[in-house]
Design a protein around this motif. Structure first.
Motif, short mmCIF file in Angstrom:
data_model
loop_
_atom_site.label_atom_id
_atom_site.label_comp_id
_atom_site.label_asym_id
_atom_site.label_seq_id
_atom_site.Cartn_x
_atom_site.Cartn_y
_atom_site.Cartn_z
N ALA A 270 -1.94 -13.35 5.07
CA ALA A 270 -1.31 -14.38 5.34
C ALA A 270 -1.37 -15.53 4.16
CB ALA A 270 -1.75 -15.45 6.52
N SER A 271 -2.64 -15.48 3.44
CA SER A 271 -2.60 -16.26 2.31
C SER A 271 -2.34 -15.61 1.17
CB SER A 271 -4.21 -16.79 2.31
OG SER A 271 -5.15 -15.62 2.27
N ASN A 272 -2.18 -14.33 1.13
CA ASN A 272 -1.55 -13.49 -0.20
C ASN A 272 -0.23 -12.79 0.33
OD1 ASN A 272 -4.20 -13.32 -2.25
ND2 ASN A 272 -5.05 -13.44 -0.30
N PRO A 273 0.75 -13.68 0.29
CA PRO A 273 2.17 -12.93 0.58
C PRO A 273 2.83 -12.14 -0.45
CG PRO A 273 2.30 -15.33 -0.03
CD PRO A 273 0.78 -15.14 0.09
N HIS A 274 2.00 -12.26 -1.70
CA HIS A 274 2.72 -10.91 -2.59
C HIS A 274 2.07 -9.71 -2.11
CE1 HIS A 274 -1.78 -11.96 -3.88
NE2 HIS A 274 -1.43 -10.97 -4.79
N VAL A 275 1.06 -9.52 -1.24
CA VAL A 275 0.57 -8.20 -0.72
C VAL A 275 1.24 -7.86 0.46
CG1 VAL A 275 -1.38 -6.98 -0.27
CG2 VAL A 275 -1.53 -8.81 -1.86
N ARG A 276 1.68 -6.72 0.76
CA ARG A 276 2.69 -6.25 1.89
C ARG A 276 2.07 -4.80 2.38
NH1 ARG A 276 9.17 -4.95 2.89
NH2 ARG A 276 8.68 -4.37 4.74
N PHE A 277 1.83 -4.78 3.80
CA PHE A 277 1.25 -3.47 4.37
C PHE A 277 2.44 -2.73 4.39
CE2 PHE A 277 -3.30 -4.48 5.46
CZ PHE A 277 -3.64 -4.49 4.16
N HIS A 278 2.45 -1.22 4.52
CA HIS A 278 3.57 -0.55 4.93
C HIS A 278 2.57 0.64 5.67
CE1 HIS A 278 6.91 -1.85 2.39
NE2 HIS A 278 5.73 -2.40 1.58
N PHE A 279 2.71 0.75 7.03
CA PHE A 279 2.00 1.56 7.64
C PHE A 279 2.52 3.02 7.75
CE2 PHE A 279 0.13 -2.60 9.02
CZ PHE A 279 -1.11 -2.32 8.84
N THR A 280 1.95 4.04 7.76
CA THR A 280 2.13 5.39 8.12
C THR A 280 2.49 5.70 9.63
OG1 THR A 280 0.15 6.36 8.12
CG2 THR A 280 1.27 6.39 6.01
N PRO A 281 3.37 6.42 10.02
CA PRO A 281 3.56 6.78 11.39
C PRO A 281 2.30 7.08 11.90
CG PRO A 281 5.45 7.55 10.14
CD PRO A 281 4.30 7.19 9.10
N LYS A 282 2.18 6.95 13.18
CA LYS A 282 0.92 7.57 13.74
C LYS A 282 0.89 8.75 13.66
CE LYS A 282 0.57 3.61 17.24
NZ LYS A 282 0.80 3.36 18.52
N GLY A 283 -0.32 9.63 13.43
CA GLY A 283 -0.65 11.14 13.06
C GLY A 283 0.31 11.74 12.09
N SER A 284 0.59 10.78 10.90
CA SER A 284 1.45 11.27 10.01
C SER A 284 0.67 10.82 8.64
CB SER A 284 2.70 10.61 9.96
OG SER A 284 3.36 11.13 11.19
N SER A 285 -0.63 10.97 8.74
CA SER A 285 -1.35 10.62 7.35
C SER A 285 -0.87 11.27 6.14
CB SER A 285 -2.87 10.64 7.50
OG SER A 285 -3.38 11.80 7.71
N TRP A 286 -0.31 12.47 6.13
CA TRP A 286 0.25 13.28 5.05
C TRP A 286 1.23 12.41 4.31
CZ3 TRP A 286 5.36 13.76 5.92
CH2 TRP A 286 5.93 13.81 6.96
N LEU A 287 2.01 11.30 4.66
CA LEU A 287 2.82 10.56 4.07
C LEU A 287 2.05 9.75 3.10
CD1 LEU A 287 5.36 8.96 6.39
CD2 LEU A 287 5.81 10.41 4.25
N ASN A 288 0.62 9.69 3.16
CA ASN A 288 0.25 8.90 2.42
C ASN A 288 -0.36 9.63 1.12
OD1 ASN A 288 -1.41 6.54 1.20
ND2 ASN A 288 -2.48 6.15 3.18
N GLN A 289 -0.05 9.30 -0.15
CA GLN A 289 -0.18 10.01 -1.43
C GLN A 289 -1.74 10.20 -1.67
OE1 GLN A 289 1.95 9.66 -4.82
NE2 GLN A 289 3.81 9.58 -3.78
N ILE A 290 -2.51 9.26 -1.06
CA ILE A 290 -4.08 9.20 -1.44
C ILE A 290 -4.46 10.42 -0.76
CG2 ILE A 290 -4.79 7.72 0.69
CD1 ILE A 290 -5.95 7.74 -3.09
N GLU A 291 -3.94 10.91 0.10
CA GLU A 291 -4.72 12.27 0.89
C GLU A 291 -4.53 13.38 0.06
OE1 GLU A 291 -6.10 11.93 3.83
OE2 GLU A 291 -5.67 9.98 4.25
N THR A 292 -3.60 13.39 -0.73
CA THR A 292 -3.22 14.35 -1.78
C THR A 292 -4.56 14.42 -2.77
OG1 THR A 292 -1.01 14.68 -1.63
CG2 THR A 292 -2.06 15.63 -3.51
N TRP A 293 -4.86 13.20 -3.20
CA TRP A 293 -6.05 13.03 -4.22
C TRP A 293 -7.18 13.12 -3.50
CZ3 TRP A 293 -10.12 10.10 -4.72
CH2 TRP A 293 -10.79 10.04 -6.22
N PHE A 294 -7.41 13.01 -2.34
CA PHE A 294 -8.77 13.29 -1.65
C PHE A 294 -8.85 14.91 -1.61
CE2 PHE A 294 -8.63 8.98 0.98
CZ PHE A 294 -9.78 8.53 -0.06
N GLY A 295 -7.88 15.58 -1.29
CA GLY A 295 -7.84 16.98 -1.43
C GLY A 295 -8.31 17.61 -2.69
#
Length: 360
Positions: A270-295
């Motif tokens: 709320a105090s940092n409106p320039h940052v916005r969250f975008h949540f992946t669908p439940k059970g769909s962490s494969w949409l998050n590119q950092i998961e590829t890097w973790f692999g």
């Protein structure tokens, strides 16, 4: 001149290449109600080739039989059909086919049955090569039950393919309970059985949790190890991850873990409106590119590493991140939202078919 006369003119013209004349003959023979197999034998071509030129003629007329300029695509396939092919490739074939994986010919036949659109198996094979797909090695796909699945997919894929001008997109998550294993311990005497041997040939020295954020635009990674995975440590890392991008709009892709939405995190957003969250669908962490890097870090640095303490493990992770960033390149995200949603529809239809069959 009617179309049959034009086709005969192609066949008889000395200025027309032999391949074009053969294509015209295929259309004429088929117009005489000859079976396609007979037409193929007369023309000295395969049955799929007969289908190809008949379809070209049906959709484009005489022009479809002519050679195209060098560099032009061999087949003009609508984007929706192309998306359907890519989506189908990434899942197991429907249960009624009895197939364990797709071949280019089987998928071409499936597209014809379900879409009413002829696509050659050569086109499909080329499409696979262009997208790095090998169906015989494809895994299965987990269907999300998130009611906002489509909206979230479109939102996140849109960030990957068309990031807002001047904004930064970060893909963020945590890899938990990374074990510090010492795999250099001497083996037990031969008197121990195999099962007991496996429980004693390495030692565990504790665990750590890795917070990491991938800059989708550059491929660079910021990472930090922490003893716990909780809201306080997440918020501390989030502040670190966004700090280098002060003054810019920042979009953060992350999953629905409760530590990502604590009151403290919400207050900071709320105090940092320039940052916005975008949540992946439940059970769909494969949409998050950092998961590829973790692999990648797991395969290249952690899985076979030897760590005599958590401190040694953390140093290895930090060294790997530093090395990664010296040659960082962004991941190439190729799947559009339409392709992903088409894939989900295929999986859901296959599951429904299986359930219906089992209920009979």
């Amino acid at each position: 001149m009617d179309e049959c006369a034009e086709l005969r003119a192609l066949v008889n013209s000395a200025d027309v290449p032999a391949t074009v004349a053969t294509r015209a003959r295929i259309v004429l023979w088929r117009a005489e109600n000859r079976q396609k197999q007979e037409v193929a034998a007369l023309a000295g071509v395969s049955r799929p080739t007969v289908d190809l030129w008949l379809e070209r003629y049906r959709t484009e007329g005489i022009a479809g039989l002519l050679d195209r300029p060098r560099g032009a695509g061999r087949e003009q396939v609508p984007a929706a059909v192309r998306a359907r092919i890519l989506a189908a490739t990434r899942v197991s074939p429907p249960v009624e086919t009895g197939l364990s994986h797709w071949s280019s010919r089987e998928l071409a036949a499936y597209v014809l049955r379900t879409e009413g659109r002829y696509v050659s198996h050569h086109y499909i094979a080329n499409l696979w090569r262009e997208n790095g797909l090998r169906p015989q090695k494809q895994g299965t796909f987990k269907v999300s039950k998130d009611p906002e699945f489509a909206e979230k997919v479109a939102d996140i894929v849109g960030l990957y393919l068309y990031p807002p001008g001047g904004a930064v997109v970060l893909s963020l998550d945590e890899k938990t309970q990374i074990q510090a294993l010492d795999r250099t311990q001497p083996l037990l005497p031969i008197t121990f059985d195999a099962a007991e041997q496996r429980t004693h040939d390495y030692r565990r020295h504790g665990t750590t949790n890795l917070f990491a954020a991938l800059n989708v635009g550059t491929g660079e990674v910021i990472g930090e190890c922490a003893p716990r995975r909780d809201g306080a440590h997440f918020l501390a890392f989030l502040k670190k991850a966004v700090k280098p991008h002060a003054g810019k709009q920042i979009h953060v892709v992350l999953d629905n873990l409760s530590t990502h939405t604590t009151p403290e995190v919400q207050a900071w957003l709320a105090s940092n409106p320039h940052v916005r969250f975008h949540f992946t669908p439940k059970g769909s962490s494969w949409l998050n590119q950092i998961e590829t890097w973790f692999g990648i870090i797991t395969r290249q640095s952690i899985r076979r590493g030897t760590f005599t303490s958590v401190k040694v493990l953390i140093k290895q992770i930090r060294d790997y991140i530093d090395h990664w960033n010296t040659h960082a390149r962004p991941f190439a995200w190729t799947a559009t939202a339409d392709e992903i949603l088409a894939k989900v529809q295929l999986v859901q239809a296959s599951i429904k078919k299986l359930v219906d069959n089992n209920a009979m």
